[in-house]
Structure formats: C-alpha cells, structure tokens
Design a protein around this motif. Structure first.
Motif, PDB file in Angstrom:
ATOM      1  N   GLY A 132       0.813  -1.217   0.000  1.00 24.88           N
ATOM      2  CA  GLY A 132       0.000   0.000   0.000  1.00 24.88           C
ATOM      3  C   GLY A 132       0.838   1.256   0.000  1.00 24.88           C
ATOM      4  O   GLY A 132       0.608   2.186  -0.794  1.00 24.88           O
ATOM      5  N   VAL A 139       2.607   1.841  -3.399  1.00 25.84           N
ATOM      6  CA  VAL A 139       1.770   2.482  -4.423  1.00 25.84           C
ATOM      7  C   VAL A 139       1.715   3.984  -4.189  1.00 25.84           C
ATOM      8  O   VAL A 139       1.863   4.780  -5.123  1.00 25.84           O
ATOM      9  CB  VAL A 139       0.346   1.864  -4.412  1.00 25.84           C
ATOM     10  CG1 VAL A 139      -0.603   2.661  -5.277  1.00 25.84           C
ATOM     11  CG2 VAL A 139       0.390   0.421  -4.865  1.00 25.84           C
ATOM     12  N   LYS A 184      -5.452   5.406  -7.558  1.00 17.80           N
ATOM     13  CA  LYS A 184      -4.278   4.730  -7.013  1.00 17.80           C
ATOM     14  C   LYS A 184      -3.939   5.199  -5.602  1.00 17.80           C
ATOM     15  O   LYS A 184      -3.520   4.400  -4.774  1.00 17.80           O
ATOM     16  CB  LYS A 184      -3.102   4.906  -7.958  1.00 17.80           C
ATOM     17  CG  LYS A 184      -3.282   4.062  -9.223  1.00 17.80           C
ATOM     18  CD  LYS A 184      -2.134   4.191 -10.142  1.00 17.80           C
ATOM     19  CE  LYS A 184      -2.445   5.330 -11.055  1.00 17.80           C
ATOM     20  NZ  LYS A 184      -1.591   5.478 -12.179  1.00 17.80           N
ATOM     21  N   GLY A 219      -3.991   2.654  -2.529  1.00 21.61           N
ATOM     22  CA  GLY A 219      -2.787   2.411  -1.743  1.00 21.61           C
ATOM     23  C   GLY A 219      -2.977   2.699  -0.256  1.00 21.61           C
ATOM     24  O   GLY A 219      -2.535   1.930   0.593  1.00 21.61           O
TER      25      GLY A 219
END
Length: 159
Positions: free
Chosen positions: A102, A105, A144, A148
């Motif tokens: 996570g 990202v 994203k 994340g």
C-alpha cells in the motif's frame, strides 16, 4: 600547511576539491530538470524509441469551476473499496506485506508527481505492446492513492 596538525593536513587536502566544487554542484542541482531513471534500451533500434503516448486517461480531481470531478470521486470510491478488500486479503497472510504494498503504491505516485520517473517505460512498453504502460502509472491518480492508502490501512484491521 605546516602549521596544521598532521591529521588535519590530510583532511584539508581531501576536502579542498569538494569545497571548491560546491558552487558548481549547487548550480547544477538547482537548475536540474526532472530526474529520469528510464532510458532507452541499448539493444533496441532507434526507430522503436519514438513514444506515441498521449494522456488518454487523465482525470482531474477538481474541475475548472472548482467542483469535484464526478469521475475522480468514482475513482476514489472504487479505489477505497478495492484497497480494503485487497488489503484484508493480503493481511491475512502478512500484515507487513500489506503495509509495504500500500505504501509502495502511494510512494510511487508521490515520486512520479515530483517528476522523478523510476519505471522503465520504454522497456516495459516493448514487452507489453497492447497496454499503455505510462498511462497505467501516471494517470488516474485518485484511484491509485485511495487504493494504496486503504490497502495499507487494512493491515491494521482486526477481525
């Protein structure tokens, strides 16, 4: 230099070039463009290096009128849902792995937003011809980031 102690004499000799080059280094770093770590494949032909990338999937979070973009809100919602589900699935096996994926990202998006490109786009684009690799990394940031963050936060869930 004979007035310096023997240990300081060597240190001063080693530090002098660095001290004298500091203004040049400062000037180069201050006026540097974005740092790019993706380079052309030395084994590729020059004709293959032309980029046909266009920002097809860009979605601004705020519209020109100042209102939230409905497509970006949809991306945030979908990213949060998928991030929680994926994070819970991975955290069953390894909580540190869920946190690392996570935050990885989120860190990748942060670095890309600053202009530091660490993904070798030209190399990956040749390997995955049917996919726009640059678009996968640089576009749809709202999705994203929410993915994340919720992926990493799901590692702390207890059930």
């Amino acid at each position: 230099m004979s007035f310096l102690l023997p240990g300081l004499r060597h240190g001063a000799l080693l530090a002098t070039p660095l001290i004298l080059s500091t203004p040049l280094l400062y000037h180069n770093l201050r006026h540097a463009q974005s740092i790019r770590c993706d380079s052309a494949d030395p084994l590729a032909k020059l004709g293959d290096l032309r980029s046909t990338y266009a920002h097809d999937a860009q979605t601004p979070v705020i519209t020109q009128s100042g209102a939230p973009n409905p497509k970006a809100v949809r991306q945030i919602s979908m990213g949060s849902i998928l991030g929680v589900l994926g994070g819970l699935g991975i955290s069953v096996f390894s909580k540190p792995l869920a946190i690392l994926i996570g935050l990885g990202v989120v860190l990748l998006q942060f670095v890309e937003s600053r202009g530091i490109h660490i993904i070798p786009y030209s190399y990956l684009q040749r390997r995955f011809r049917s996919t726009n690799v640059r678009s996968l990394v640089q576009d749809n940031v709202a999705f994203k980031l929410s993915f994340g963050l919720t992926f990493a936060l799901a590692a702390f869930a207890e059930f």
